[in-house]
Motif scaffolding. Sequence first.
Motif, PDB file in Angstrom:
ATOM      1  N   MET A   1       5.394   1.307   5.195  1.00 20.45           N
ATOM      2  CA  MET A   1       4.748   0.457   4.208  1.00 20.45           C
ATOM      3  C   MET A   1       3.943  -0.646   4.890  1.00 20.45           C
ATOM      4  O   MET A   1       4.390  -1.263   5.844  1.00 20.45           O
ATOM      5  CB  MET A   1       5.791  -0.170   3.293  1.00 20.45           C
ATOM      6  CG  MET A   1       5.255  -1.183   2.280  1.00 20.45           C
ATOM      7  SD  MET A   1       4.207  -0.438   0.998  1.00 20.45           S
ATOM      8  CE  MET A   1       5.491   0.155  -0.153  1.00 20.45           C
ATOM      9  N   THR A   2       2.722  -0.872   4.386  1.00 14.79           N
ATOM     10  CA  THR A   2       1.900  -1.996   4.822  1.00 14.79           C
ATOM     11  C   THR A   2       1.902  -3.050   3.726  1.00 14.79           C
ATOM     12  O   THR A   2       1.615  -2.744   2.563  1.00 14.79           O
ATOM     13  CB  THR A   2       0.459  -1.550   5.116  1.00 14.79           C
ATOM     14  OG1 THR A   2       0.463  -0.638   6.211  1.00 14.79           O
ATOM     15  CG2 THR A   2      -0.411  -2.735   5.474  1.00 14.79           C
TER      16      THR A   2
ATOM     17  N   GLU B   1      -1.992   6.451  -2.573  1.00 13.41           N
ATOM     18  CA  GLU B   1      -3.292   5.799  -2.385  1.00 13.41           C
ATOM     19  C   GLU B   1      -4.196   6.580  -1.433  1.00 13.41           C
ATOM     20  O   GLU B   1      -5.409   6.478  -1.518  1.00 13.41           O
ATOM     21  CB  GLU B   1      -3.094   4.348  -1.939  1.00 13.41           C
ATOM     22  CG  GLU B   1      -2.441   3.515  -3.031  1.00 13.41           C
ATOM     23  CD  GLU B   1      -2.591   2.019  -2.852  1.00 13.41           C
ATOM     24  OE1 GLU B   1      -3.731   1.551  -2.640  1.00 13.41           O
ATOM     25  OE2 GLU B   1      -1.566   1.312  -2.931  1.00 13.41           O
ATOM     26  N   ARG B   2      -3.608   7.382  -0.557  1.00 13.15           N
ATOM     27  CA  ARG B   2      -4.439   8.259   0.278  1.00 13.15           C
ATOM     28  C   ARG B   2      -5.148   9.297  -0.602  1.00 13.15           C
ATOM     29  O   ARG B   2      -6.316   9.623  -0.382  1.00 13.15           O
ATOM     30  CB  ARG B   2      -3.592   8.957   1.337  1.00 13.15           C
ATOM     31  CG  ARG B   2      -4.402   9.834   2.294  1.00 13.15           C
ATOM     32  CD  ARG B   2      -3.517  10.463   3.349  1.00 13.15           C
ATOM     33  NE  ARG B   2      -2.989   9.462   4.249  1.00 13.15           N
ATOM     34  CZ  ARG B   2      -1.694   9.288   4.517  1.00 13.15           C
ATOM     35  NH1 ARG B   2      -0.788  10.056   3.903  1.00 13.15           N
ATOM     36  NH2 ARG B   2      -1.300   8.371   5.368  1.00 13.15           N
TER      37      ARG B   2
ATOM     38  N   ILE C   1       0.854  -1.184   0.000  1.00  9.02           N
ATOM     39  CA  ILE C   1       0.000   0.000   0.000  1.00  9.02           C
ATOM     40  C   ILE C   1       0.888   1.231   0.000  1.00  9.02           C
ATOM     41  O   ILE C   1       1.610   1.493   0.959  1.00  9.02           O
ATOM     42  CB  ILE C   1      -0.938   0.012   1.217  1.00  9.02           C
ATOM     43  CG1 ILE C   1      -1.874  -1.195   1.173  1.00  9.02           C
ATOM     44  CG2 ILE C   1      -1.745   1.312   1.254  1.00  9.02           C
ATOM     45  CD1 ILE C   1      -2.685  -1.393   2.434  1.00  9.02           C
ATOM     46  N   SER C   2       0.862   1.970  -1.089  1.00  7.02           N
ATOM     47  CA  SER C   2       1.628   3.207  -1.198  1.00  7.02           C
ATOM     48  C   SER C   2       0.810   4.321  -0.556  1.00  7.02           C
ATOM     49  O   SER C   2      -0.091   4.889  -1.172  1.00  7.02           O
ATOM     50  CB  SER C   2       1.907   3.523  -2.666  1.00  7.02           C
ATOM     51  OG  SER C   2       2.625   4.728  -2.785  1.00  7.02           O
ATOM     52  N   ARG C   3       1.123   4.625   0.701  1.00  9.94           N
ATOM     53  CA  ARG C   3       0.231   5.484   1.495  1.00  9.94           C
ATOM     54  C   ARG C   3       0.008   6.865   0.885  1.00  9.94           C
ATOM     55  O   ARG C   3      -1.121   7.350   0.867  1.00  9.94           O
ATOM     56  CB  ARG C   3       0.799   5.648   2.905  1.00  9.94           C
ATOM     57  CG  ARG C   3       0.721   4.383   3.721  1.00  9.94           C
ATOM     58  CD  ARG C   3       0.943   4.701   5.171  1.00  9.94           C
ATOM     59  NE  ARG C   3       1.014   3.492   5.963  1.00  9.94           N
ATOM     60  CZ  ARG C   3       0.825   3.460   7.272  1.00  9.94           C
ATOM     61  NH1 ARG C   3       0.561   4.574   7.917  1.00  9.94           N
ATOM     62  NH2 ARG C   3       0.917   2.334   7.933  1.00  9.94           N
TER      63      ARG C   3
ATOM     64  N   LEU D   1      -8.287  -0.610   5.373  1.00  6.65           N
ATOM     65  CA  LEU D   1      -7.661   0.441   4.573  1.00  6.65           C
ATOM     66  C   LEU D   1      -7.997   1.854   5.051  1.00  6.65           C
ATOM     67  O   LEU D   1      -7.113   2.718   5.063  1.00  6.65           O
ATOM     68  CB  LEU D   1      -8.030   0.263   3.101  1.00  6.65           C
ATOM     69  CG  LEU D   1      -7.075   0.922   2.100  1.00  6.65           C
ATOM     70  CD1 LEU D   1      -5.647   0.415   2.271  1.00  6.65           C
ATOM     71  CD2 LEU D   1      -7.543   0.674   0.672  1.00  6.65           C
TER      72      LEU D   1
ATOM     73  N   ILE E   1      -5.522   2.589   7.721  1.00  6.67           N
ATOM     74  CA  ILE E   1      -4.155   2.662   7.215  1.00  6.67           C
ATOM     75  C   ILE E   1      -3.904   3.992   6.502  1.00  6.67           C
ATOM     76  O   ILE E   1      -2.815   4.574   6.603  1.00  6.67           O
ATOM     77  CB  ILE E   1      -3.883   1.481   6.268  1.00  6.67           C
ATOM     78  CG1 ILE E   1      -3.916   0.159   7.050  1.00  6.67           C
ATOM     79  CG2 ILE E   1      -2.545   1.631   5.545  1.00  6.67           C
ATOM     80  CD1 ILE E   1      -3.944  -1.070   6.161  1.00  6.67           C
ATOM     81  N   LEU E   2      -4.911   4.498   5.793  1.00  6.19           N
ATOM     82  CA  LEU E   2      -4.753   5.713   4.990  1.00  6.19           C
ATOM     83  C   LEU E   2      -5.173   6.982   5.724  1.00  6.19           C
ATOM     84  O   LEU E   2      -5.193   8.054   5.133  1.00  6.19           O
ATOM     85  CB  LEU E   2      -5.542   5.578   3.683  1.00  6.19           C
ATOM     86  CG  LEU E   2      -5.084   4.452   2.752  1.00  6.19           C
ATOM     87  CD1 LEU E   2      -5.930   4.419   1.492  1.00  6.19           C
ATOM     88  CD2 LEU E   2      -3.597   4.592   2.397  1.00  6.19           C
ATOM     89  N   THR E   3      -5.468   6.886   7.002  1.00  6.89           N
ATOM     90  CA  THR E   3      -5.769   8.079   7.790  1.00  6.89           C
ATOM     91  C   THR E   3      -4.530   8.967   7.864  1.00  6.89           C
ATOM     92  O   THR E   3      -3.436   8.480   8.158  1.00  6.89           O
ATOM     93  CB  THR E   3      -6.206   7.695   9.217  1.00  6.89           C
ATOM     94  OG1 THR E   3      -7.398   6.924   9.141  1.00  6.89           O
ATOM     95  CG2 THR E   3      -6.452   8.932  10.064  1.00  6.89           C
TER      96      THR E   3
END
Length: 325
Positions: free
Chosen positions: A320-321, A45-46, A40-42, A308, A311-313
């Motif tokens: 990295m997740t 992807e956020r 997950i590219s934070r 997700l 994770i994206l907060t």
Amino acid sequence: MASAARALWYASRGKVELRDETLDERRPADALVRMLYSGISRGTERLVFNGLMAAPERERMACPLQDGEFPFPVKYGYCAVGTVEDGPEALAGKTIFTLGPHQDRLLVPTDRVSAVEVPANVPARRAILAANMETALNAVWDSGAGPGDRIVVVGGGVVGLLVTYIVSKLPGADVTLVDLDPARRHFAELFGVRFSKPLDGPGDCDIAFHASATSAGLACALACCGDEATVVELSWFGDSDPVVPLGAAFHAKRLKLISSQVGMVAASRRPRWTYKRRLEKAVALLADDRLDQLITAEVAFADLPAELPRILTPGAPGLMTAVKY
């Protein structure tokens, strides 16, 4: 024959869901891949999660195996590692990295999308860092950094840390990682470089890399520069308009502010390096056990819709997740 798959879709602002799909019939050049891990590219992807992909850049920011369109619904992701179940002879049975979304089975058209073998000395889980390593490698090429340079990296996220990792290997380089989070000191020590908070950042640097995606971070990078130094901007701000402090010493010092983006091979390498050669080198550069520490969490693919949003907060802890299939 057609194959079934499940994929993560960004359905609407703040909402994701798993959808069943049917893969197309495989062509000779296609690789049918059973996923092992994706990353997950934070940062990016956020922006996708919140529908913040700037309209003029939506076509340019599309991923090779993306379905749908920005802002929603869209199937997005570019850190995929899996085993080739069926495909071209050179890849059959291999573990590969490709720029694919979060999906349990993928059909990768190897004549159009890079799919590179993961070497035996790079674990599949660590290989999810390859896309970020490719970005970092391209940025170092863009910067012109060399042995003995005084270098600062502002922003200790995954990309900033991978830049730090690369430049720490330049002979005689004096490297400082700058971040607000004191926990990032651990990574500076891990890679054998200095650590500083923004107000204590070094001065008179030759090269500054900015990767914090904040106006304050960019101001810090500029402030760290000596005369005629270069600031390499790696942040992707989406549809926001950051403040760029071009007053004060910017003109007097004749500073250079350049953008580095992985969509094109750095100009200094473009005559000789293809996208595939660059990606192969990025994967090979992951052959260092220390880099496992940049993967700070793991989540099961089936749990992504529930996990997700957390994770994206903004400000969520960790780097990295890894998504495990």
